[in-house]
Design a protein around this motif. Structure first.
Motif, PDB file in Angstrom:
ATOM      1  N   SER A 174      80.576 -51.355 144.048  1.00  0.00           N
ATOM      2  CA  SER A 174      81.032 -52.497 144.792  1.00  0.00           C
ATOM      3  C   SER A 174      81.829 -53.246 144.180  1.00  0.00           C
ATOM      4  O   SER A 174      82.895 -53.881 144.688  1.00  0.00           O
ATOM      5  N   ILE A 177      85.273 -51.697 142.932  1.00  0.00           N
ATOM      6  CA  ILE A 177      86.311 -51.624 144.126  1.00  0.00           C
ATOM      7  C   ILE A 177      87.139 -52.797 144.028  1.00  0.00           C
ATOM      8  O   ILE A 177      88.457 -52.967 144.229  1.00  0.00           O
ATOM      9  N   LYS A 178      86.130 -54.106 144.067  1.00  0.00           N
ATOM     10  CA  LYS A 178      86.703 -55.382 144.076  1.00  0.00           C
ATOM     11  C   LYS A 178      87.780 -55.862 143.041  1.00  0.00           C
ATOM     12  O   LYS A 178      88.835 -56.458 142.912  1.00  0.00           O
ATOM     13  N   SER A 183      88.699 -46.260 143.750  1.00  0.00           N
ATOM     14  CA  SER A 183      89.167 -46.216 144.897  1.00  0.00           C
ATOM     15  C   SER A 183      87.998 -46.304 146.035  1.00  0.00           C
ATOM     16  O   SER A 183      86.678 -45.903 145.709  1.00  0.00           O
ATOM     17  N   ARG A 184      88.293 -46.809 146.960  1.00  0.00           N
ATOM     18  CA  ARG A 184      87.327 -46.413 148.533  1.00  0.00           C
ATOM     19  C   ARG A 184      86.861 -44.847 148.397  1.00  0.00           C
ATOM     20  O   ARG A 184      85.445 -44.666 148.669  1.00  0.00           O
ATOM     21  N   GLU A 185      87.763 -43.987 148.237  1.00  0.00           N
ATOM     22  CA  GLU A 185      87.477 -42.520 148.392  1.00  0.00           C
ATOM     23  C   GLU A 185      86.254 -42.286 147.228  1.00  0.00           C
ATOM     24  O   GLU A 185      85.660 -41.375 147.523  1.00  0.00           O
ATOM     25  N   PHE A 187      84.323 -44.271 146.031  1.00  0.00           N
ATOM     26  CA  PHE A 187      82.857 -44.832 146.277  1.00  0.00           C
ATOM     27  C   PHE A 187      82.062 -43.887 147.353  1.00  0.00           C
ATOM     28  O   PHE A 187      81.164 -43.467 147.282  1.00  0.00           O
ATOM     29  N   LEU A 188      82.997 -43.403 148.337  1.00  0.00           N
ATOM     30  CA  LEU A 188      82.413 -42.613 149.329  1.00  0.00           C
ATOM     31  C   LEU A 188      81.982 -41.225 148.725  1.00  0.00           C
ATOM     32  O   LEU A 188      80.993 -40.589 149.258  1.00  0.00           O
ATOM     33  N   GLU A 191      78.684 -41.676 147.245  1.00  0.00           N
ATOM     34  CA  GLU A 191      77.494 -41.945 148.145  1.00  0.00           C
ATOM     35  C   GLU A 191      76.548 -40.930 148.069  1.00  0.00           C
ATOM     36  O   GLU A 191      75.348 -41.077 147.891  1.00  0.00           O
TER      37      GLU A 191
END
Length: 581
Positions: A174, A177-178, A183-185, A187-188, A191
């Protein structure tokens, strides 16, 4: 004095319900027979409650219904009569505002469940972190023979060829990302890799810490803490635990026989050696209060100060719980402590043997996972307790998870009045903050949130993260997840909502921390602090005018004494309630 088993056979408390031919006995016994139990099960054999925190809304405990069947098999084999009893299950990752707020409710419910029902002993089937202390607290208050079996940790997380730890990777990614590093992808995609099997967090988070605390206290069979949830040996442990509780009832081996001052000292030192969660401080203080064992925040600092952190697990180190088990698990750590003179070897365990008898032959199979003292992650592990004019009642920090260059620091305070203010302001590029500042979060303690949520490890401002900075000093009266890391000072007492000095800190004030000196200082004249405190007004309580939230807010103690309810401290015993039929 060595434990002296009670004479057997003797009349058990369950016979107050089931033994005899009176109308009341038939009332209790007859209805239970509707499940197909033959009459001779009520002949005086031990009735064992399998207190199960299974819930599909408690993901870490989602497999405990199946594990309970192994516990019951062991009880049957040993001549007991097992009855599975669902009890309150608080999940850290689903309960709002925080599972910590419901630990006391769960402990109260468990205590009354144990006392009010016809059980002679209990197996405490636990997993997600608050279920372990809450069931132990309830058992300590009733003093009915009890034993812990944990659900075990998840298998290692793996993502693109690297280990990722549940919780720890969440906080890291997290921030990445900041900072624009992933990338958000990404991170997902990570998960699912974080949580790929049944069980609790695979890091040395609070769940694994509390499983280790149960074992170090002597309240679980040796080796219980680290076996992965899906490993067949976890089911064997459950079955052996079922067998053992029957003999414990026959011997009348009670929590009060095991939860001694020596046991708590062993647990505190063990927490230092494993790099355990700061949450263990609150839970063991609360449990000691139930067990009527004197224990203070200062004991945590004194006993853990010279204990090296030798377990190389995230969030302090590199590995995960799976490797810890393969290396030999907690018995190896306890043996190391014993060899270093840091373990009360004679402390009694639920096995009926001393803790040293259980661990003296343990073998370390991986000295990078469980390191020798000369290669410890930190030579002075444990939980450091800081005091000063900002925390007269104390505050805690986990040195093994902190940054060495920030352990002595002076910086300008940037104050967030509560967690909502933090969330509203932290991403603002105009926020006047840099890496030398001290982030201060108020009103997130036991009364303030209420419930003392795991928000103390505040994420850093994006503009600081983009510089490549990964840590800053953070101070609050909140908790943080055992999976988290950083130079985070927590549990400041008295809390802001109770009028502690934390409440009057303002942006621009200078704060000094010195972990080695155990100091936390607000650089203001005493008269200025007194004037600000005189002008302080208590925030309004929670908007709810009744219910458990009000009960909690009005009765919870401070973090420095365990955040229990004052009216729940101590043992109330296992006396059979009067029959009303």
């Amino acid at each position: 004095m060595p434990f002296q088993p009670a004479a057997w056979p003797r009349k058990l408390r369950s016979q107050e319900w089931y033994g005899g031919t009176s109308r009341d006995n038939i009332y209790h016994r007859g209805w239970l027979k509707n499940q197909g139990y033959p009459h001779d099960l009520f002949d005086g054999r031990p009735v064992i409650g399998v207190l199960n925190t299974w819930s599909e809304l408690t993901p870490c405990n989602g497999h405990l219904h199946e594990l309970a069947q192994k516990v019951k098999a062991g009880i049957w084999e040993a001549g007991g009569f097992p009855l599975e009893v669902p009890v309150f299950s608080a999940s850290e990752n689903t309960f709002r505002p925080t599972a910590m707020m419901y630990r006391n409710l769960a402990a109260m419910a468990v205590e009354e469940t144990m006392r009010a029902q016809p059980i002679d002993g209990a197996v405490l089937l636990v997993g997600c972190d608050k279920t372990t202390p809450s069931l132990l607290m309830g058992a300590a208050s009733t003093d009915i023979p009890s034993i812990v079996v944990s659900g075990g940790p998840m298998l290692n997380g793996w993502f693109r060829g690297e280990r990722i730890g549940s919780g720890t990777a969440l906080w890291q990614m997290s921030e990445d990302i900041k900072a624009g590093r992933i990338s958000r992808e990404d991170f997902l995609e990570a998960e699912q890799a974080m949580s790929r099997s049944s069980g609790t967090c695979n890091t040395m988070g609070t769940a694994s810490t509390m499983a280790s605390m149960a074992e170090a206290l002597g309240m679980a069979l040796s080796g219980n803490a680290a076996i992965p949830a899906v490993d067949a040996r976890r089911r064997v442990m459950a079955q052996m635990t079922g067998r053992r509780i029957v003999q414990m009832v026959k011997d009348d081996l009670k929590p009060s026989d095991i939860l001694t001052r020596q046991a708590f000292e062993n647990a505190i030192r063990t927490n230092g050696a494993i790099g355990g969660s700061t949450n263990a401080v609150i839970h063991l203080l609360a449990l000691a209060g139930r067990a009527e064992v004197p224990l203070t925040l200062d004991d945590w600092d004194r006993l853990g100060r010279d204990v090296p952190t030798i377990v190389n697990l995230m969030p302090s180190g590199a590995y995960l719980m799976e490797e810890f088990f393969y290396a030999g698990g907690l018995p190896v750590v306890l043996k190391r402590l014993g060899e270093a003179g840091l373990l009360h070897r004679e402390a009694l365990t639920v096995s009926g043997k001393s803790i040293w008898e259980e661990v003296g032959d343990a073998v370390n199979w991986n000295e990078d996972v469980i390191r020798p003292a000369e290669r410890a992650l930190t030579s002075s592990g444990g939980i450091a307790v800081l005091k000063g004019n900002l925390a007269p009642g104390g505050a805690v920090i986990k040195p093994s998870a902190a940054s060495a260059h920030l352990m002595k620091h002076r910086g300008r305070a940037v104050v967030f009045e509560d967690i909502d203010a933090y969330k509203a302001r932290i991403d603002d590029e105009a926020l006047d903050i840099d890496e030398t500042c001290v982030m201060v979060l108020q009103n997130c303690g036991p009364k303030g949130y209420p419930g003392m949520s795991e928000v103390g490890n505040m994420g850093l401002p994006p503009k600081v993260l983009r510089k490549g900075i990964t840590d800053m000093v953070r101070i609050s009266d909140a908790r943080m997840s055992g999976t988290a890391y950083g130079t985070v000072i927590l549990h400041v007492s008295p809390e802001a909502a109770a009028g502690g000095p934390l409440a009057i800190v303002r942006t621009g004030d200078m704060i000094e921390i010195d972990v080695e000196a155990r100091s936390l200082h607000l650089d203001l004249p005493a008269e200025e602090i007194a004037a600000r405190l005189a002008g302080w007004r208590a925030p309004e309580g929670p908007p709810e005018r009744g219910g458990y939230t009000r009960l909690y807010h009005d009765n919870v103690e401070g973090a420095d004494t365990g955040a229990d309810f004052v009216f729940l401290k101590g043992r109330r015993g296992r006396e059979v309630p009067r029959d009303s039929h």
